[in-house]
Design a protein around this motif. Structure first.
Motif, PDB file in Angstrom:
ATOM      1  N   GLY A 186       0.864  -1.202  -0.090  1.00 31.06           N
ATOM      2  CA  GLY A 186      -0.090  -0.061   0.084  1.00 31.06           C
ATOM      3  C   GLY A 186       0.748   1.233  -0.069  1.00 31.06           C
ATOM      4  N   GLN A 187       0.182   2.187  -0.269  1.00 28.66           N
ATOM      5  CA  GLN A 187       0.993   3.691  -0.367  1.00 28.66           C
ATOM      6  C   GLN A 187      -0.227   4.814  -0.173  1.00 28.66           C
ATOM      7  N   ARG A 188      -0.371   5.406   0.831  1.00 28.64           N
ATOM      8  CA  ARG A 188      -1.527   6.269   1.196  1.00 28.64           C
ATOM      9  C   ARG A 188      -0.854   7.798   0.600  1.00 28.64           C
ATOM     10  N   TRP A 189       0.308   7.834   0.704  1.00 24.48           N
ATOM     11  CA  TRP A 189       0.929   9.223   0.682  1.00 24.48           C
ATOM     12  C   TRP A 189       1.474   9.056  -0.956  1.00 24.48           C
ATOM     13  N   ALA A 190       0.784   9.585  -1.950  1.00 22.60           N
ATOM     14  CA  ALA A 190       1.551   9.353  -3.381  1.00 22.60           C
ATOM     15  C   ALA A 190       2.151  10.684  -3.759  1.00 22.60           C
ATOM     16  N   ASN A 191       2.261  11.730  -2.933  1.00 21.99           N
ATOM     17  CA  ASN A 191       2.502  13.095  -3.553  1.00 21.99           C
ATOM     18  C   ASN A 191       4.237  13.121  -3.864  1.00 21.99           C
ATOM     19  N   ASP A 192       4.957  12.053  -3.465  1.00 18.04           N
ATOM     20  CA  ASP A 192       6.300  12.168  -3.959  1.00 18.04           C
ATOM     21  C   ASP A 192       6.496  11.304  -5.173  1.00 18.04           C
ATOM     22  N   THR A 193       5.478  10.657  -5.780  1.00 19.24           N
ATOM     23  CA  THR A 193       5.621   9.515  -6.881  1.00 19.24           C
ATOM     24  C   THR A 193       4.658  10.198  -8.060  1.00 19.24           C
ATOM     25  N   ALA A 194       4.858  11.327  -8.388  1.00 18.18           N
ATOM     26  CA  ALA A 194       3.671  11.890  -9.506  1.00 18.18           C
ATOM     27  C   ALA A 194       4.735  11.823 -10.871  1.00 18.18           C
ATOM     28  N   VAL A 195       6.076  12.000 -10.378  1.00 20.76           N
ATOM     29  CA  VAL A 195       7.066  11.917 -11.330  1.00 20.76           C
ATOM     30  C   VAL A 195       7.740  10.557 -11.434  1.00 20.76           C
ATOM     31  N   CYS A 196       7.848   9.788 -12.594  1.00 19.08           N
ATOM     32  CA  CYS A 196       8.412   8.899 -12.836  1.00 19.08           C
ATOM     33  C   CYS A 196      10.090   8.780 -12.432  1.00 19.08           C
ATOM     34  N   PRO A 197      10.701   8.081 -11.559  1.00 23.56           N
ATOM     35  CA  PRO A 197      11.911   8.057 -11.250  1.00 23.56           C
ATOM     36  C   PRO A 197      12.780   7.695 -12.340  1.00 23.56           C
ATOM     37  N   ALA A 198      12.230   6.742 -12.996  1.00 20.34           N
ATOM     38  CA  ALA A 198      13.051   6.281 -14.196  1.00 20.34           C
ATOM     39  C   ALA A 198      13.396   7.327 -15.317  1.00 20.34           C
ATOM     40  N   CYS A 199      11.996   7.831 -15.720  1.00 17.28           N
ATOM     41  CA  CYS A 199      12.339   8.680 -17.073  1.00 17.28           C
ATOM     42  C   CYS A 199      11.956  10.202 -16.666  1.00 17.28           C
ATOM     43  N   GLY A 200      11.467  10.536 -15.666  1.00 18.87           N
ATOM     44  CA  GLY A 200      11.015  11.939 -15.422  1.00 18.87           C
ATOM     45  C   GLY A 200       9.660  12.417 -15.886  1.00 18.87           C
ATOM     46  N   GLY A 201       9.073  11.365 -16.602  1.00 22.51           N
ATOM     47  CA  GLY A 201       7.618  11.664 -17.096  1.00 22.51           C
ATOM     48  C   GLY A 201       6.560  11.437 -15.812  1.00 22.51           C
ATOM     49  N   VAL A 202       5.361  11.573 -16.500  1.00 27.14           N
ATOM     50  CA  VAL A 202       4.180  11.483 -15.669  1.00 27.14           C
ATOM     51  C   VAL A 202       3.796   9.912 -15.177  1.00 27.14           C
ATOM     52  N   ILE A 203       3.636   9.763 -13.904  1.00 30.25           N
ATOM     53  CA  ILE A 203       3.025   8.338 -13.527  1.00 30.25           C
ATOM     54  C   ILE A 203       1.441   8.660 -13.554  1.00 30.25           C
ATOM     55  N   THR A 204       1.088   7.549 -14.271  1.00 24.03           N
ATOM     56  CA  THR A 204      -0.298   7.553 -14.586  1.00 24.03           C
ATOM     57  C   THR A 204      -0.980   6.455 -13.552  1.00 24.03           C
ATOM     58  N   ARG A 205      -1.999   6.749 -12.802  1.00 21.64           N
ATOM     59  CA  ARG A 205      -2.491   5.785 -11.901  1.00 21.64           C
ATOM     60  C   ARG A 205      -4.030   5.533 -12.284  1.00 21.64           C
ATOM     61  N   ASP A 206      -4.391   4.310 -11.960  1.00 19.41           N
ATOM     62  CA  ASP A 206      -5.864   3.891 -12.254  1.00 19.41           C
ATOM     63  C   ASP A 206      -6.081   2.840 -10.965  1.00 19.41           C
ATOM     64  N   GLY A 207      -6.766   3.142 -10.241  1.00 20.35           N
ATOM     65  CA  GLY A 207      -6.955   2.504  -9.016  1.00 20.35           C
ATOM     66  C   GLY A 207      -5.645   2.146  -8.135  1.00 20.35           C
ATOM     67  N   ALA A 208      -5.376   0.914  -8.016  1.00 20.58           N
ATOM     68  CA  ALA A 208      -4.086   0.799  -7.218  1.00 20.58           C
ATOM     69  C   ALA A 208      -2.849   0.531  -8.393  1.00 20.58           C
ATOM     70  N   ASP A 209      -3.111   0.385  -9.756  1.00 24.00           N
ATOM     71  CA  ASP A 209      -2.266   0.256 -10.771  1.00 24.00           C
ATOM     72  C   ASP A 209      -2.065   1.456 -11.070  1.00 24.00           C
ATOM     73  N   TRP A 210      -0.426   1.343 -11.531  1.00 28.12           N
ATOM     74  CA  TRP A 210       0.247   2.697 -12.092  1.00 28.12           C
ATOM     75  C   TRP A 210       1.257   2.293 -12.949  1.00 28.12           C
ATOM     76  N   SER A 211       1.640   3.125 -13.968  1.00 27.15           N
ATOM     77  CA  SER A 211       2.459   3.137 -14.933  1.00 27.15           C
ATOM     78  C   SER A 211       3.049   4.274 -15.550  1.00 27.15           C
ATOM     79  N   SER A 212       4.301   4.185 -16.116  1.00 27.22           N
ATOM     80  CA  SER A 212       4.839   5.343 -16.875  1.00 27.22           C
ATOM     81  C   SER A 212       5.262   4.913 -18.166  1.00 27.22           C
ATOM     82  N   ASP A 213       5.261   5.942 -19.101  1.00 25.16           N
ATOM     83  CA  ASP A 213       5.276   5.765 -20.575  1.00 25.16           C
ATOM     84  C   ASP A 213       6.877   5.074 -20.787  1.00 25.16           C
ATOM     85  N   CYS A 214       7.775   5.163 -20.043  1.00 26.65           N
ATOM     86  CA  CYS A 214       8.980   4.436 -20.084  1.00 26.65           C
ATOM     87  C   CYS A 214       8.953   2.751 -20.113  1.00 26.65           C
ATOM     88  N   GLY A 215       7.763   2.490 -19.617  1.00 26.46           N
ATOM     89  CA  GLY A 215       7.696   1.054 -19.245  1.00 26.46           C
ATOM     90  C   GLY A 215       7.729   0.462 -17.868  1.00 26.46           C
TER      91      GLY A 215
END
Lengths: 408, 250
Positions: A186-215
């Motif tokens: 779990g992760q109740r605090w998502a405010n430090d993970t809006a930006v993808c640590p791998a590519c600097g793009g946006v992390i998209t969230r859908d319920g518990a699921d999340w993904s970044s364009d870089c894979g």
């Protein structure tokens, strides 16, 4: 194969620790470890002595998860652990020189020290809980810590990572490991993970699921947490009824169970051992003050405060908010504004601690009725007038409150 | 009834690492307490900045987040709002990206939005971390207090003037200035958040939007400010004591 230098360093350290304890300066853990390490920089590796280790790290939940995992592994035999939470190499060295017999060790490790400690103790497993903003005056950026972990885990002979698949920073770090066990802690605090640590793009969230364009995306967990139920890799559901509060701790218990499984502790045995834990070095401690029930909750950073505030009941309670800004707390309490103190509206809060004025201003803008009391004991007494008291305190303020209620 | 005053908090999930979202809370509450309808609009990183807001607030963030934010703002929405005379208050990374150029996480020069005539590179020394105290150039704001945490050195061009003269701390790291003022854009390195520690600054920004304001009882803020001023003085005395050495014997 103990070297003479290490033996001398160990003796000097334990003498200093004893002196510190006897003169009432502290429990001697840090000073003893510091002297041992100064005399022999390889002391931690010597003290580890080829034993079988788990390390636990993350911004929040280190001590609780270390305590859970220790309880689970005690079913296998004696376990050495840095109880007390001194989680820098000095504290670890002191803990390991004190107990030289236990063959299994569980060490909680301050986040930036994961590489150094891994090199020294060669753990079987690294339990990686979460990463979020904390003590930014010292560490400046959260992503940098994730990078440090990633480098440590990509080394040859790196430990198995038991990692939280719900935290993108942890996933990015842990995916460098050769073997990873994913847990949906779990992760109740998502405010430090809006930006993808791998590519600097946006992390998209859908319920518990999340993904970044870089894979980079949420891995499929082999241990799943839903409310108070944990599903193990065999698909067996375990009802985990802990004695300590907070949904977050079910996630911590699942992480500990996944690590204990590497020592062939069954999930059922592991969870049974964990349900007996009713406090962790004063955290969640239920006690009383002036005849009124009091509970102590530790919150060190915004993510921790969000969790702690969720544990405060809705009904008539007095709430003490105690905040210091010493080096161990982080010198800048601006983070008070990252926390939704608005949830306390309708309750009466008492602001205290060395930065009580910052707390009072924050509560003012949150429209929370409050008073400000400098002295911690007087603040607690004022809150007991309302009803049972929840004390929410950051790191050094929490230590003050343990003394106020006569614990530790 | 008039439309509420809209405070746009720009990309708080990426420009909100140091508590600066509190600036929007302070602005909104100080209007509401005076009976003026106000609302905060949290602008998500996948949205464009709304052009019809009244005041725009930007905060600090990490290097990669800063680049992401400026790339999003490259759609020109904030620049159009400024052209339309809207007020912007920016802190730290939010300040740097409003300039001509700044350095990205990899140390490469990245173009900013060009709303402030300034360029940001790296401080020569260590990162600037600690209490920051200065005297603001804005009318009626006086002494400003906060906490800085950055590695940037910002040099202002002729179109911008410093937001404050630094009395203690680093600020821009150039010409004893902190931040910048250029037209309706006000920027600083102060966290705390800046507007919680300096209510006069909050009201100076609000007056640009709604005109004259009734006074508020800011006793708690004043107490916090006095305590912070005293803490800076205490820290200075401690430093002097530590640096003092007995004169060498002849």
């Amino acid at each position: 194969m103990t070297s003479t230098r290490y033996a001398l360093a160990r003796t000097a350290g334990s003498l200093a620790a004893g002196l510190s304890r006897r003169t009432g300066r502290g429990d001697g853990t840090t000073v003893g470890g510091r002297i041992t390490l100064a005399l022999d920089p390889t002391a931690l590796e010597h003290a580890a002595g080829g034993r079988d280790f788990a390390i636990v790290s993350g911004t929040n939940g280190k001590s609780t998860t270390r305590t859970f995992l220790t309880a689970a592994l005690l079913t296998r035999g004696p376990v050495v652990s840095n109880a007390g939470g001194a989680n820098l190499p000095t504290g670890l060295t002191a803990a390991l020189t004190r107990d030289r017999t236990a063959r299994i060790g569980v060490l909680e490790v301050d986040e930036p020290f994961v590489p150094i400690v891994s090199e020294a103790v060669h753990p079987r497993v690294a339990v990686l809980l979460n990463l979020s903003r904390d003590q930014l005056d010292r560490y400046a950026e959260v992503r940098r810590l994730a990078g440090i972990w990633r480098d440590a885990l990509s080394r040859p002979e790196a430990p198995v990572a038991v990692a939280n698949c719900d935290d993108p920073l942890v996933v990015w770090a842990a995916s460098a490991a050769a073997t990873t066990v994913w847990v949906s802690a779990g992760q109740r605090w998502a405010n430090d993970t809006a930006v993808c640590p791998a590519c600097g793009g946006v992390i998209t969230r859908d319920g518990a699921d999340w993904s970044s364009d870089c894979g980079l995306r949420r891995p499929t967990p082999t241990w799943t947490v839903e409310g108070t139920q944990v599903t193990d890799p065999d698909g067996t559901r375990h009802q985990v009824t802990l004695a300590i509060p907070g949904d977050v701790n079910v996630g911590n218990a699942a992480m500990a169970a996944a690590a204990a499984a590497l020592w062939d502790v069954t999930p059922a045995d592991a969870f049974t051992a964990m349900t007996l834990i009713d406090e962790v070095e004063g955290r969640y401690l239920r006690t009383s003050f002036a005849g009124v029930p009091v509970r102590l909750l530790l919150a060190k950073n915004p993510a921790g405060w969000v969790e702690a505030l969720s544990m405060v009941p809705d009904h008539e309670v007095g709430v003490v908010i105690a905040v210091n800004a010493r080096p161990a707390d982080g010198r800048d309490p601006s983070w008070l504004w990252d926390v939704g103190f608005e949830v306390l509206r309708g309750r009466v809060a008492v602001a205290t601690g060395e930065r009580s004025r910052d707390v009072a201003v924050r509560l003012r803008y949150a429209d929370v009725d409050h008073t400000r009391v400098d002295d911690e004991a007087a603040a607690l007494r004022a809150a007991t007038k309302v009803g049972p008291v929840e004390v929410l305190a950051n790191y050094t303020a929490f230590q003050t409150y343990r003394r106020v209620v006569g614990d530790g | 009834m008039a439309d509420p005053v809209r405070i746009a908090l720009v990309y708080p999930t990426v420009l909100g690492t140091y508590g600066d979202g509190g600036n929007a809370t302070v602005l909104t509450q100080r209007l509401r307490w005076r009976g003026i309808d106000a609302e905060t609009i949290d602008v998500g990183i996948d949205h464009s900045v709304p052009e019809q807001a009244d005041l725009y607030v930007l905060g600090g963030g990490e290097d990669s987040a800063q680049t992401l934010a400026v790339n999003r703002l490259g759609d020109g929405a904030l620049n159009r709002a400024v052209d339309a005379g809207k007020t912007v208050f920016a802190v730290c990374a939010g300040f740097q990206i409003l300039g001509e150029t700044f350095l990205d996480g990899a140390g490469a020069v990245h173009p900013g939005l060009g709303l402030i005539d300034c360029r940001t590179d790296r401080l020569d020394g260590p990162r600037a971390v600690g209490e920051l105290l200065g005297d603001s150039a804005l009318d009626g704001v006086g002494t400003v207090t906060g906490y800085e945490n950055h590695g940037g050195r910002t040099v202002l061009g002729p179109d911008a003037t410093p937001f404050a003269t630094v009395r203690s701390g680093i600020g821009n790291g150039d010409a004893a200035g902190d931040g910048a003022i250029q037209g309706n854009v006000v920027a600083t390195y102060l966290h705390g958040p800046a507007l919680a520690r300096n209510p006069e600054l909050a009201d100076a920004l609000l007056r640009r939007v709604v005109g004259e304001l009734d006074p508020l009882d800011d006793a708690e803020e004043l107490e916090l400010r006095r305590e912070r001023f005293a803490a800076i003085t205490r820290a200075k005395v401690t430093r002097w004591r530590r640096q003092w050495r007995p004169p060498a014997r002849q």
